[in-house]
Design an enzyme around this catalytic site. Structure first.
Site, PDB file in Angstrom:
ATOM      1  N   GLY A  68      45.819 -19.026  18.579  1.00 27.66           N
ATOM      2  CA  GLY A  68      45.282 -19.124  17.222  1.00 27.66           C
ATOM      3  C   GLY A  68      45.006 -20.574  16.885  1.00 27.66           C
ATOM      4  O   GLY A  68      45.559 -21.477  17.513  1.00 27.66           O
ATOM      5  N   CYS A  94      49.911 -19.336  24.088  1.00 31.51           N
ATOM      6  CA  CYS A  94      49.487 -20.478  23.266  1.00 31.51           C
ATOM      7  C   CYS A  94      50.155 -20.450  21.886  1.00 31.51           C
ATOM      8  O   CYS A  94      51.349 -20.701  21.792  1.00 31.51           O
ATOM      9  CB  CYS A  94      47.954 -20.508  23.184  1.00 31.51           C
ATOM     10  SG  CYS A  94      47.350 -22.077  22.556  1.00 31.51           S
ATOM     11  N   TYR A  95      49.444 -20.101  20.831  1.00 31.66           N
ATOM     12  CA  TYR A  95      50.080 -20.024  19.503  1.00 31.66           C
ATOM     13  C   TYR A  95      51.258 -19.043  19.561  1.00 31.66           C
ATOM     14  O   TYR A  95      52.327 -19.293  18.986  1.00 31.66           O
ATOM     15  CB  TYR A  95      49.057 -19.561  18.467  1.00 31.66           C
ATOM     16  CG  TYR A  95      49.564 -19.582  17.037  1.00 31.66           C
ATOM     17  CD1 TYR A  95      49.362 -20.681  16.226  1.00 31.66           C
ATOM     18  CD2 TYR A  95      50.242 -18.482  16.501  1.00 31.66           C
ATOM     19  CE1 TYR A  95      49.829 -20.708  14.913  1.00 31.66           C
ATOM     20  CE2 TYR A  95      50.707 -18.491  15.197  1.00 31.66           C
ATOM     21  CZ  TYR A  95      50.502 -19.606  14.409  1.00 31.66           C
ATOM     22  OH  TYR A  95      50.969 -19.626  13.106  1.00 31.66           O
ATOM     23  N   HIS A 180      46.258 -20.248  28.907  1.00 30.11           N
ATOM     24  CA  HIS A 180      45.571 -18.959  28.663  1.00 30.11           C
ATOM     25  C   HIS A 180      45.357 -18.194  29.966  1.00 30.11           C
ATOM     26  O   HIS A 180      44.390 -18.466  30.688  1.00 30.11           O
ATOM     27  CB  HIS A 180      44.221 -19.226  27.980  1.00 30.11           C
ATOM     28  CG  HIS A 180      44.373 -19.667  26.572  1.00 30.11           C
ATOM     29  ND1 HIS A 180      44.449 -18.784  25.519  1.00 30.11           N
ATOM     30  CD2 HIS A 180      44.508 -20.901  26.036  1.00 30.11           C
ATOM     31  CE1 HIS A 180      44.610 -19.458  24.388  1.00 30.11           C
ATOM     32  NE2 HIS A 180      44.651 -20.743  24.676  1.00 30.11           N
ATOM     33  N   GLU A 182      44.280 -15.245  30.221  1.00 31.29           N
ATOM     34  CA  GLU A 182      43.189 -14.269  30.053  1.00 31.29           C
ATOM     35  C   GLU A 182      41.819 -14.834  30.401  1.00 31.29           C
ATOM     36  O   GLU A 182      40.867 -14.079  30.580  1.00 31.29           O
ATOM     37  CB  GLU A 182      43.194 -13.705  28.621  1.00 31.29           C
ATOM     38  CG  GLU A 182      42.784 -14.670  27.514  1.00 31.29           C
ATOM     39  CD  GLU A 182      43.908 -15.592  27.014  1.00 31.29           C
ATOM     40  OE1 GLU A 182      44.857 -15.822  27.772  1.00 31.29           O
ATOM     41  OE2 GLU A 182      43.803 -16.093  25.878  1.00 31.29           O
ATOM     42  N   ASP A 238      24.815   4.117  23.901  1.00 28.07           N
ATOM     43  CA  ASP A 238      25.882   4.582  23.010  1.00 28.07           C
ATOM     44  C   ASP A 238      25.630   5.998  22.510  1.00 28.07           C
ATOM     45  O   ASP A 238      26.522   6.853  22.556  1.00 28.07           O
ATOM     46  CB  ASP A 238      26.048   3.640  21.812  1.00 28.07           C
ATOM     47  CG  ASP A 238      26.335   2.219  22.254  1.00 28.07           C
ATOM     48  OD1 ASP A 238      26.717   2.047  23.421  1.00 28.07           O
ATOM     49  OD2 ASP A 238      26.157   1.293  21.443  1.00 28.07           O
ATOM     50  N   LYS A 377      31.749  -1.970  25.281  1.00 27.76           N
ATOM     51  CA  LYS A 377      30.486  -1.468  25.858  1.00 27.76           C
ATOM     52  C   LYS A 377      30.618  -1.073  27.332  1.00 27.76           C
ATOM     53  O   LYS A 377      30.127  -0.029  27.745  1.00 27.76           O
ATOM     54  CB  LYS A 377      29.423  -2.567  25.716  1.00 27.76           C
ATOM     55  CG  LYS A 377      28.033  -2.125  26.037  1.00 27.76           C
ATOM     56  CD  LYS A 377      27.427  -1.450  24.855  1.00 27.76           C
ATOM     57  CE  LYS A 377      25.983  -1.080  25.085  1.00 27.76           C
ATOM     58  NZ  LYS A 377      25.366  -0.602  23.854  1.00 27.76           N
TER      59      LYS A 377
END
Ligand code: XMP
Length: 521
Positions: A68, A94-95, A180, A182, A238, A377
């Site tokens: 964050g 992190c945060y 991070h 990710e 979609d 998606k």
């Protein structure tokens, strides 16, 4: 929302485990959810303000505290009472790492050593979660630092400027990393997440397209009961996946409506009819409304006017066919998970009117169901494949609601649509033959409303040019022209002027977005 009532979305029945990502406003929070799901583990994101309520109500199987932009030391900074997740495996990033340190009795300080970018991990504790980082490069983006681990935690990695880059309390199954895992800039980040999820949190990989289909079919059946659902299919990914899912759940009671406005790409209207009417034997109502759309667009050249007319014509089509459709109790809407996450965010300046968010006739203000609201998606595409949709449909590029009307400058006539369809078909066929479609977000041929002189077979020509556009993009907010090899472009140009009557020149659009937009109008 007028009379339309959005039913409280049924949480997908809890057949699977859930990793709750508590979002503290980090730019990568959504990415964490996606990474977790890549392991076939279901994950959802919740804003930190709603996290306590959610944790108490649902008891997630693991929690990840995101990064964050704020400082945990600021008064009123985003916070979470960590006693709520006692006993639940948790990873702070992190945060989240700093919040864990602060709230569990460690020390966090504002540091003059800010770390942004790639850093080298040192002092990695053997056997710790951090030891999954074999290539010790990690991505950092922080100002504050943890100075002292909380009681019960051990230090498991540092960098030369960050003394506590990772810590853990294995007995409590609580882990923190300043970097991070990710993002792709942390090459072994995936391994770290995998170890946390599978080994430390002991989660089962019980989330897949098949399980999503099974659970959603059950939940739609429960929600709709004996009712009927109106599902508009446009040929896009979609709406096609949503229709296939509703057909699986409700059979004939999924009323699929396809409005053929004559502005789709070559062959796409036939494919919709064939897939839903033929292959799925769906309750398909295909309305051939080409004449009405062309009549309404006659003589119209202004881009916004065209968009408005296409939107209004859709409404009129539904009004004309009201008697065939008014026994539907529900309206299906193709909301995806990013829309759910981002709903409520402010809107930017209006550049173009998107016709598909326009008004609906009053009788269509039915209860809404949103069967795809849990999916990203790429997951929608995977579900489409699992439901047996053709690959061309599942892989289809985004396409504007007003269709080819915004790819033809000047008047839209059946003849001009034919020219664009034929040129577009050639362009995309050649891109596919060269395997170039994989790096392309959208590609198309458009027709310009100017004429120029050419010579063909000793004859003077005075015809219109085609513009080819192929862009790479992540989200359509920004885009860059794709560097298609010159020989390929030359080959496309040659084929178009030879095979498409009415065209004597071909241009390639090199502009990025901004300052241009993806579509011409
Ligand atoms: P622009 O041209 O604004 O397009 O850069 C951004 C993205 O939006 C698509 N687009 C639309 N999609 N209804 C839609 O559903 C519309 O009216 C519409 N207009 C543009 C466009 O294809 C691109 O992906």
């Amino acid at each position: 929302m007028g009379l339309t009532q959005l039913l409280t979305p049924p949480a997908v029945p809890k057949k699977h485990q859930t990793v709750l990502v508590v979002d503290f406003g980090g730019q990568y929070s959504q990415l964490i959810v996606r990474r977790v799901r890549e392991f076939n583990i279901y994950s959802e994101m919740v804003p930190w303000q709603k996290a306590a309520e959610r944790i108490l109500a649902d008891r997630p199987d693991a929690v990840i505290l995101s990064g964050g932009p704020r400082s945990v030391l600021e008064p009123g900074a985003p916070d979470l009472d960590l006693s709520l997740i006692a006993g639940i495996p948790a990873l702070g990033i992190c945060y989240g790492h700093q919040l864990m340190a602060k709230n569990l009795g460690g020390v966090v300080e504002t540091s003059s050593d800010k770390e942004y970018g790639s850093r080298h991990l040192t002092g990695i504790e053997a056997g710790s979660l951090a030891s999954t980082i074999g290539v010790p490069e990690v991505w950092m983006s922080h100002g504050d630092q943890v100075r002292k681990t909380p009681p019960g935690f051990i230090l498991t990695a540092s960098t030369d400027t960050c003394p506590v880059a990772a810590f853990e309390n294995a007995a409590a199954r609580q882990y923190g990393v300043q970097f991070h895992p990710e993002v792709s800039h942390t090459p072994d980040g995936r391994k770290l997440l995998e170890r946390f999820l599978l080994k430390h949190a002991g989660l089962k990989q019980d989330w897949s397209s098949e399980s999503f289909i099974e659970e959603t079919v059950a939940s739609v059946q429960g929600q709709v009961g004996e009712g009927r659902v109106l599902c508009a299919v446009s040929g896009g990914v979609d709406s096609s996946v949503m229709a296939a899912l509703l057909i699986r759940a409700l059979g004939e009671r999924a009323v699929c409506v396809f409005v053929d406005h004559g502005l789709l790409r070559k062959g796409e209207a036939e494919e919709v009819r064939e897939t839903f009417g033929g292959h799925f034997k769906a309750n398909l109502k295909a309305f051939d409304e080409q004449a009405a759309f062309f009549a309404a667009l006659k003589g119209v050249t202004h881009p916004e006017r065209k968009r408005k007319i296409v939107g209004e014509e859709f409404v009129k089509v539904f009004e004309r066919h009201a008697s065939e459709l008014s026994d539907c109790d529900f309206l299906a809407q193709g909301t995806l998970y990013p829309d759910v996450i981002e709903s409520g965010s402010s809107t930017a300046a209006k550049i173009k009117t998107h016709h598909n968010v326009g008004g609906l006739p009053d009788w269509m203000r039915m209860k809404l169901i949103e069967p795809l609201r849990w999916l990203f998606k790429d997951e929608v595409r995977a579900v489409g494949r699992a439901l047996g949709l053709p690959e061309e449909m599942v892989e289809r590029e985004p396409f504007p609601g007003p269709g080819l009307a915004v790819r033809i400058t000047g008047e839209v006539t059946p003849e001009r649509v034919r020219i664009v369809q034929d040129a577009d078909w050639i362009f995309r066929t050649v891109l596919r033959e060269h395997g170039l479609h994989r790096q392309i977000w959208q590609s198309y041929a458009a027709l310009l409303d100017v004429r120029s002189v050419g010579v063909m077979g000793d004859e003077r020509t005075y015809e219109h040019p085609i513009v080819l556009r192929a862009v790479a993009s992540e989200d359509a907010m920004t885009a860059r022209a794709v560097a298609i090899p010159f020989e390929v472009l030359e080959h496309v140009a040659l084929r178009i002027v030879n095979e498409v009557r009415g065209v004597n020149r071909v241009f390639y659009d090199l502009t990025s977005k901004p300052p241009a937009t993806i579509e011409l109008e």
